[in-house]
Design a protein around this motif. Structure first.
Motif, PDB file in Angstrom:
ATOM      1  N   SER A  69     -29.567   2.125  -0.507  1.00 59.43           N
ATOM      2  CA  SER A  69     -29.447   3.591  -0.587  1.00 59.43           C
ATOM      3  C   SER A  69     -28.020   4.012  -0.268  1.00 59.43           C
ATOM      4  N   PRO A  70     -27.524   5.042  -0.961  1.00 59.13           N
ATOM      5  CA  PRO A  70     -26.170   5.515  -0.671  1.00 59.13           C
ATOM      6  C   PRO A  70     -26.095   6.147   0.725  1.00 59.13           C
ATOM      7  N   VAL A  71     -24.965   5.929   1.387  1.00 64.07           N
ATOM      8  CA  VAL A  71     -24.724   6.502   2.713  1.00 64.07           C
ATOM      9  C   VAL A  71     -23.339   7.123   2.754  1.00 64.07           C
ATOM     10  N   LYS A  72     -23.161   8.066   3.674  1.00 59.66           N
ATOM     11  CA  LYS A  72     -21.829   8.643   3.909  1.00 59.66           C
ATOM     12  C   LYS A  72     -21.000   7.619   4.668  1.00 59.66           C
ATOM     13  N   VAL A  73     -19.697   7.652   4.422  1.00 60.08           N
ATOM     14  CA  VAL A  73     -18.783   6.702   5.055  1.00 60.08           C
ATOM     15  C   VAL A  73     -17.570   7.457   5.582  1.00 60.08           C
ATOM     16  N   ARG A  74     -17.169   7.133   6.804  1.00 61.94           N
ATOM     17  CA  ARG A  74     -15.940   7.680   7.388  1.00 61.94           C
ATOM     18  C   ARG A  74     -14.872   6.597   7.298  1.00 61.94           C
ATOM     19  N   GLY A  75     -13.657   6.996   6.942  1.00 62.22           N
ATOM     20  CA  GLY A  75     -12.586   6.015   6.834  1.00 62.22           C
ATOM     21  C   GLY A  75     -11.222   6.655   6.964  1.00 62.22           C
ATOM     22  N   THR A  76     -10.208   5.828   6.880  1.00 63.77           N
ATOM     23  CA  THR A  76      -8.824   6.298   6.930  1.00 63.77           C
ATOM     24  C   THR A  76      -8.072   5.755   5.719  1.00 63.77           C
ATOM     25  N   VAL A  77      -7.078   6.521   5.309  1.00 65.70           N
ATOM     26  CA  VAL A  77      -6.200   6.134   4.208  1.00 65.70           C
ATOM     27  C   VAL A  77      -4.777   6.416   4.652  1.00 65.70           C
ATOM     28  N   GLU A  78      -3.890   5.450   4.467  1.00 64.93           N
ATOM     29  CA  GLU A  78      -2.471   5.656   4.752  1.00 64.93           C
ATOM     30  C   GLU A  78      -1.722   5.818   3.441  1.00 64.93           C
ATOM     31  N   ILE A  79      -0.909   6.861   3.373  1.00 65.61           N
ATOM     32  CA  ILE A  79      -0.100   7.138   2.192  1.00 65.61           C
ATOM     33  C   ILE A  79       1.373   7.099   2.607  1.00 65.61           C
ATOM     34  N   PRO A  80       2.095   6.046   2.199  1.00 66.12           N
ATOM     35  CA  PRO A  80       3.530   5.986   2.531  1.00 66.12           C
ATOM     36  C   PRO A  80       4.361   6.731   1.474  1.00 66.12           C
ATOM     37  N   PHE A  81       5.307   7.492   1.939  1.00 65.85           N
ATOM     38  CA  PHE A  81       6.290   8.139   1.068  1.00 65.85           C
ATOM     39  C   PHE A  81       7.632   7.505   1.406  1.00 65.85           C
ATOM     40  N   VAL A  82       8.133   6.696   0.484  1.00 69.06           N
ATOM     41  CA  VAL A  82       9.368   5.960   0.716  1.00 69.06           C
ATOM     42  C   VAL A  82      10.295   6.154  -0.479  1.00 69.06           C
ATOM     43  N   LEU A  83      11.518   6.541  -0.217  1.00 68.21           N
ATOM     44  CA  LEU A  83      12.522   6.695  -1.274  1.00 68.21           C
ATOM     45  C   LEU A  83      13.286   5.382  -1.419  1.00 68.21           C
ATOM     46  N   SER A  84      13.495   4.960  -2.651  1.00 72.36           N
ATOM     47  CA  SER A  84      14.194   3.695  -2.866  1.00 72.36           C
ATOM     48  C   SER A  84      15.712   3.857  -2.855  1.00 72.36           C
ATOM     49  N   ASN A  85      16.204   5.040  -3.207  1.00 72.39           N
ATOM     50  CA  ASN A  85      17.666   5.255  -3.265  1.00 72.39           C
ATOM     51  C   ASN A  85      18.084   6.253  -2.194  1.00 72.39           C
ATOM     52  N   VAL A  86      18.029   5.841  -0.945  1.00 68.96           N
ATOM     53  CA  VAL A  86      18.389   6.750   0.157  1.00 68.96           C
ATOM     54  C   VAL A  86      19.838   6.587   0.492  1.00 68.96           C
TER      55      VAL A  86
END
Length: 86
Positions: A69-86
């Protein structure tokens, strides 16, 4: 995850050379859609935090099943913002 596009790097953030990682806490519903989402740890820049929220809010996952049966799930997501030409 079954669908989702990466967040767009805000143009003003690129101009200002803003970088950082946004950590989001979310709850996935029975259908695999994001039910609730919030910033657990800010990048330090509101524009980057908002870009991450806007993108992840539209992501979709396959429903998580427990005993068939489907269930609710709690989680985390990390989103990195990185510039290559700094």
């Amino acid at each position: 995850m079954i669908s989702g596009s990466p967040p767009r790097y805000p143009v003003e953030s690129r101009r200002r050379k803003e970088q950082g990682t946004v950590e989001l806490t979310l709850v996935l519903g029975l259908d695999g859609k994001v039910e609730t989402i919030s910033v657990a740890h800010s990048s330090g820049f509101a524009r980057l935090d908002q870009a991450a929220l806007d993108a992840v809010r539209r992501w979709r996952w396959a429903p998580t099943l427990r005993d068939g049966s489907p269930v609710k799930v709690r989680g985390t997501v990390e989103i990195p913002f990185v510039l290559s030409n700094v």
